[in-house]
Design a protein around this motif. Structure first.
Motif, PDB file in Angstrom:
ATOM      1  N   LYS A 216     -37.694 -35.923  52.874  1.00  0.00           N
ATOM      2  CA  LYS A 216     -37.327 -35.469  54.172  1.00  0.00           C
ATOM      3  C   LYS A 216     -35.849 -34.744  54.056  1.00  0.00           C
ATOM      4  O   LYS A 216     -35.290 -35.167  53.215  1.00  0.00           O
ATOM      5  N   LEU A 217     -35.767 -33.564  54.494  1.00  0.00           N
ATOM      6  CA  LEU A 217     -35.019 -32.568  54.676  1.00  0.00           C
ATOM      7  C   LEU A 217     -34.128 -32.476  55.808  1.00  0.00           C
ATOM      8  O   LEU A 217     -34.626 -32.758  56.882  1.00  0.00           O
ATOM      9  N   THR A 218     -33.154 -31.575  55.916  1.00  0.00           N
ATOM     10  CA  THR A 218     -32.538 -31.237  57.290  1.00  0.00           C
ATOM     11  C   THR A 218     -33.456 -30.265  57.799  1.00  0.00           C
ATOM     12  O   THR A 218     -34.390 -29.842  57.307  1.00  0.00           O
ATOM     13  N   GLN A 219     -33.334 -30.141  59.354  1.00  0.00           N
ATOM     14  CA  GLN A 219     -34.363 -29.321  59.761  1.00  0.00           C
ATOM     15  C   GLN A 219     -34.120 -27.888  59.583  1.00  0.00           C
ATOM     16  O   GLN A 219     -35.010 -27.279  59.563  1.00  0.00           O
ATOM     17  N   ASP A 220     -32.828 -27.462  59.309  1.00  0.00           N
ATOM     18  CA  ASP A 220     -32.625 -26.002  58.665  1.00  0.00           C
ATOM     19  C   ASP A 220     -33.740 -25.788  57.306  1.00  0.00           C
ATOM     20  O   ASP A 220     -34.284 -24.982  57.255  1.00  0.00           O
ATOM     21  N   ASP A 221     -33.453 -26.828  56.581  1.00  0.00           N
ATOM     22  CA  ASP A 221     -33.930 -26.676  55.084  1.00  0.00           C
ATOM     23  C   ASP A 221     -35.776 -26.865  55.272  1.00  0.00           C
ATOM     24  O   ASP A 221     -36.486 -25.880  54.634  1.00  0.00           O
ATOM     25  N   GLU A 222     -36.018 -27.560  56.161  1.00  0.00           N
ATOM     26  CA  GLU A 222     -37.266 -27.811  56.484  1.00  0.00           C
ATOM     27  C   GLU A 222     -38.049 -26.606  56.965  1.00  0.00           C
ATOM     28  O   GLU A 222     -39.100 -25.976  56.805  1.00  0.00           O
ATOM     29  N   ALA A 223     -37.309 -26.025  57.922  1.00  0.00           N
ATOM     30  CA  ALA A 223     -37.650 -24.586  58.613  1.00  0.00           C
ATOM     31  C   ALA A 223     -37.716 -23.526  57.476  1.00  0.00           C
ATOM     32  O   ALA A 223     -38.609 -22.742  57.678  1.00  0.00           O
ATOM     33  N   ARG A 224     -36.822 -23.348  56.419  1.00  0.00           N
ATOM     34  CA  ARG A 224     -36.845 -22.477  55.660  1.00  0.00           C
ATOM     35  C   ARG A 224     -38.087 -22.678  54.747  1.00  0.00           C
ATOM     36  O   ARG A 224     -38.852 -21.357  54.440  1.00  0.00           O
ATOM     37  N   LYS A 226     -41.132 -24.125  55.724  1.00  0.00           N
ATOM     38  CA  LYS A 226     -41.988 -23.999  56.670  1.00  0.00           C
ATOM     39  C   LYS A 226     -42.531 -22.456  56.517  1.00  0.00           C
ATOM     40  O   LYS A 226     -43.504 -22.005  57.252  1.00  0.00           O
ATOM     41  N   SER A 227     -41.367 -21.591  56.946  1.00  0.00           N
ATOM     42  CA  SER A 227     -41.541 -19.972  57.061  1.00  0.00           C
ATOM     43  C   SER A 227     -42.430 -19.641  55.895  1.00  0.00           C
ATOM     44  O   SER A 227     -42.920 -18.346  56.001  1.00  0.00           O
ATOM     45  N   LEU A 228     -42.398 -20.286  54.604  1.00  0.00           N
ATOM     46  CA  LEU A 228     -43.070 -19.801  53.572  1.00  0.00           C
ATOM     47  C   LEU A 228     -44.583 -20.263  53.462  1.00  0.00           C
ATOM     48  O   LEU A 228     -45.312 -19.666  53.006  1.00  0.00           O
ATOM     49  N   ARG A 229     -44.341 -21.705  53.719  1.00  0.00           N
ATOM     50  CA  ARG A 229     -45.848 -22.275  53.538  1.00  0.00           C
ATOM     51  C   ARG A 229     -45.959 -23.280  54.855  1.00  0.00           C
ATOM     52  O   ARG A 229     -45.671 -24.415  54.668  1.00  0.00           O
ATOM     53  N   GLU A 277     -40.070 -16.188  44.931  1.00  0.00           N
ATOM     54  CA  GLU A 277     -39.381 -16.546  45.940  1.00  0.00           C
ATOM     55  C   GLU A 277     -39.164 -17.965  46.442  1.00  0.00           C
ATOM     56  O   GLU A 277     -38.358 -18.324  46.879  1.00  0.00           O
ATOM     57  N   GLU A 278     -40.651 -18.518  46.300  1.00  0.00           N
ATOM     58  CA  GLU A 278     -40.489 -19.828  46.901  1.00  0.00           C
ATOM     59  C   GLU A 278     -39.660 -20.927  45.777  1.00  0.00           C
ATOM     60  O   GLU A 278     -38.758 -21.844  46.408  1.00  0.00           O
ATOM     61  N   MET A 279     -39.690 -20.581  44.603  1.00  0.00           N
ATOM     62  CA  MET A 279     -38.780 -21.216  43.494  1.00  0.00           C
ATOM     63  C   MET A 279     -37.355 -21.186  43.810  1.00  0.00           C
ATOM     64  O   MET A 279     -36.517 -22.143  43.686  1.00  0.00           O
ATOM     65  N   HIS A 280     -36.884 -19.875  44.156  1.00  0.00           N
ATOM     66  CA  HIS A 280     -35.579 -19.558  44.471  1.00  0.00           C
ATOM     67  C   HIS A 280     -34.924 -20.278  45.651  1.00  0.00           C
ATOM     68  O   HIS A 280     -33.892 -20.799  45.735  1.00  0.00           O
TER      69      HIS A 280
END
Length: 377
Positions: A216-224, A226-229, A277-280
C-alpha cells in the motif's frame, strides 16, 4: 502460472514462503493448520510447485505443518526448500543433528533445495570456519542425494556476500536475497544482483513486498502508478518489478491468508515486465519513500578522519537508516553484533567534530545517541 527453467526443471515463478502462515489469536507459534493446509491445496491446484520453510519459522512449527501439508502429495509434484539455521551461532556445531531432524519434521528423504541461512556480519566467520564442517557436511549430503541443490540466503552487506562467494561460490547453485524496488538502491540490492550474475548464480527473491510495506502506497504514489497501468494492483507492481530484473528465477512470498495467495497467483499468471518509463517512475517513488525517513549520508568519509573514537560513521548511519526506516527489524542488530563495543554507536562521545566537516550538515551525534537508545530499548 509462469514457470522458469532451472537445470532442466520447471519452477513456478511464485513460491510459497512458510514464514507467515495463518496463525491462531496472533500467536506466531500457533499455526492455523486447517487454514495452512487449505492454502497449500490451493497453491498446488494452481501451479505453485516451490515451497520454502526453515528451522526457526513459527517457532519451529513451520517445518512440521509444511511436512504434513505436502506429504499428502506425490514427492515429485513439489520442490521443498529448507535451511541450516546459522542465524543462531549456537547451532554451528549441530549441522548433522539439525539436518536429520529437518528431514523427519518435513517427512521427506531429501530436500530439493537447501540453504546456508542468513549469511551476515554476525555469522560469516563461523560459516567459513572449517572446524564446524558445515560446508563439508552439506556437500556430502548433496553427493548422497539428500540435497539436490545447494545455495544460500543473505541479509548481510555486499562485502559479506562477496566473502562467502569467494569461499564457496563454486558450489552455490542459487542465492536468496532481499530484493524489491525499494531496496534496489536503499540496500544496494542492484549490486548484489550484479555480483551473482558474475558468478552465474540465479536469484531467488525474499521480501518482495518488504514485509507488506509495498502493498500500500500513498494516494499520490498510487495515482502515479494507476496512470500507467490502471488495471494493476499496487502489490502487483512489486512483482512486475521482479519480472523485469534479469536472473530472478523464484520469487518467494510469505502469504498469510487465502486472499493474498489468490491475488499473487493471479499476478503470476503472466509476465508483464516494466517499460523504461514505468521502471523510472517506480524507482522514483521508492526514492521518495526513503528520503522522507532517512539521513542523507553520502558516505564521503570526511567525518571519519575527525572522529576521536575512530568510528565508521557512514556504516553506522547506514545501519541507523535501515533500522529507522524499517521501524525495527533484525538487520541492524545483527550487523552491530559483529562490531566491537568500542566502535558501537554508544561509543560516540558527542564531541561534534564530525558534524563540523559534514557536507550534509547531519546531526551525527544525535543520530548516534538515538541509535544507541534504540538498540538498548
Amino acid at each position: 502460472m509462469i514457470y522458469r527453467d532451472y537445470q532442466g526443471m520447471k519452477l513456478s515463478a511464485l513460491g510459497l514462503g512458510a514464514m507467515r502462515l495463518p496463525v491462531i489469536d496472533g500467536d506466531d507459534s500457533r499455526i492455523d493448520e486447517a487454514a495452512a493446509l487449505e492454502m497449500v491445496d490451493y497453491a498446488m491446484a494452481h501451479g505453485i510447485n516451490y515451497y520454502d520453510t526453515a528451522w526457526g519459522y513459527h517457532n519451529g512449527n513451520s517445518e512440521l505443518v509444511m511436512g504434513k501439508a505436502l506429504s499428502r502429495y506425490p514427492r515429485e509434484k513439489y520442490c521443498l526448500a529448507d535451511k541450516f539455521p546459522g542465524y543462531d551461532l549456537s547451532n554451528m556445531d549441530k549441522v548433522e543433528q539439525i539436518f536429520e531432524q529437518q528431514l523427519k519434521k518435513c517427512r521427506v528423504e531429501y530436500f530439493d533445495f537447501y540453504l546456508f541461512h542468513n549469511v551476515c556480519e554476525m555469522n560469516i566467520d563461523a560459516y567459513l570456519d572449517e572446524k564446524y564442517g558445515i560446508h563439508t557436511y552439506l556437500m556430502q549430503q548433496k553427493k548422497a542425494g539428500r540435497i539436490r541443490h545447494l545455495g544460500f540466503s543473505v541479509h548481510g552487506s555486499y562485502e559479506v556476500m562477496k566473502r562467502f562467494l569467494d569461499a564457496y561460490g563454486d558450489d552455490m547453485e542459487f542465492c536468496q536475497i532481499q530484493l524489491n524496488y525499494l531496496d534496489w538502491s536503499f540496500q544496494d540490492a542492484k549490486a548484489k544482483v550484479e555480483l551473482l550474475a558474475q558468478w552465474n548464480i540465479p536469484v531467488w527473491v525474499m521480501e518482495p513486498l518488504r514485509g507488506g510495506r509495498l502493498a500500500k502506497l500513498t494516494q499520490d504514489d498510487e495515482a502515479r502508478l494507476k496512470s500507467l497501468r490502471p488495471e494493476e494492483t499496487i502489490p502487483a507492481w512489486a512483482f512486475r518489478f521482479l519480472q523485469t530484473v534479469p536472473g530472478v528465477t523464484v520469487t518467494l512470498s510469505g502469504m498469510s491468508n487465502m486472499e493474498q495467495l489468490q491475488a499473487n497467483i493471479k499476478t503470476f499468471e503472466e509476465d508483464r515486465p516494466l517499460s523504461d518509463e514505468e521502471m523510472h517512475t517506480l524507482l522514483a517513488i521508492a526514492d521518495g519513500m526513503v528520503q522522507q525517513k532517512v539521513l542523507p549520508c553520502t558516505a564521503c568519509h570526511y567525518c571519519v578522519s575527525h572522529c576521536p573514537q575512530g568510528l565508521d560513521i557512514p556504516e553506522l548511519l547506514s545501519l541507523y537508516n535501515e533500522h529507522r526506516f524499517t521501524q525495527g527489524g533484525f538487520i541492524a542488530p545483527m550487523a552491530l553484533s559483529a562490531i566491537p563495543a568500542e566502535k558501537q554507536p554508544s561509543a560516540c562521545i558527542g564531541c561534534r567534530s564530525c558534524e563540523a566537516v559534514c557536507p550534509q550538515q547531519i546531526k551525527i551525534s544525535e543520530a548516534m545517541a538515538d541509535f544507541a537508545h534504540m538498540m538498548n530499548a
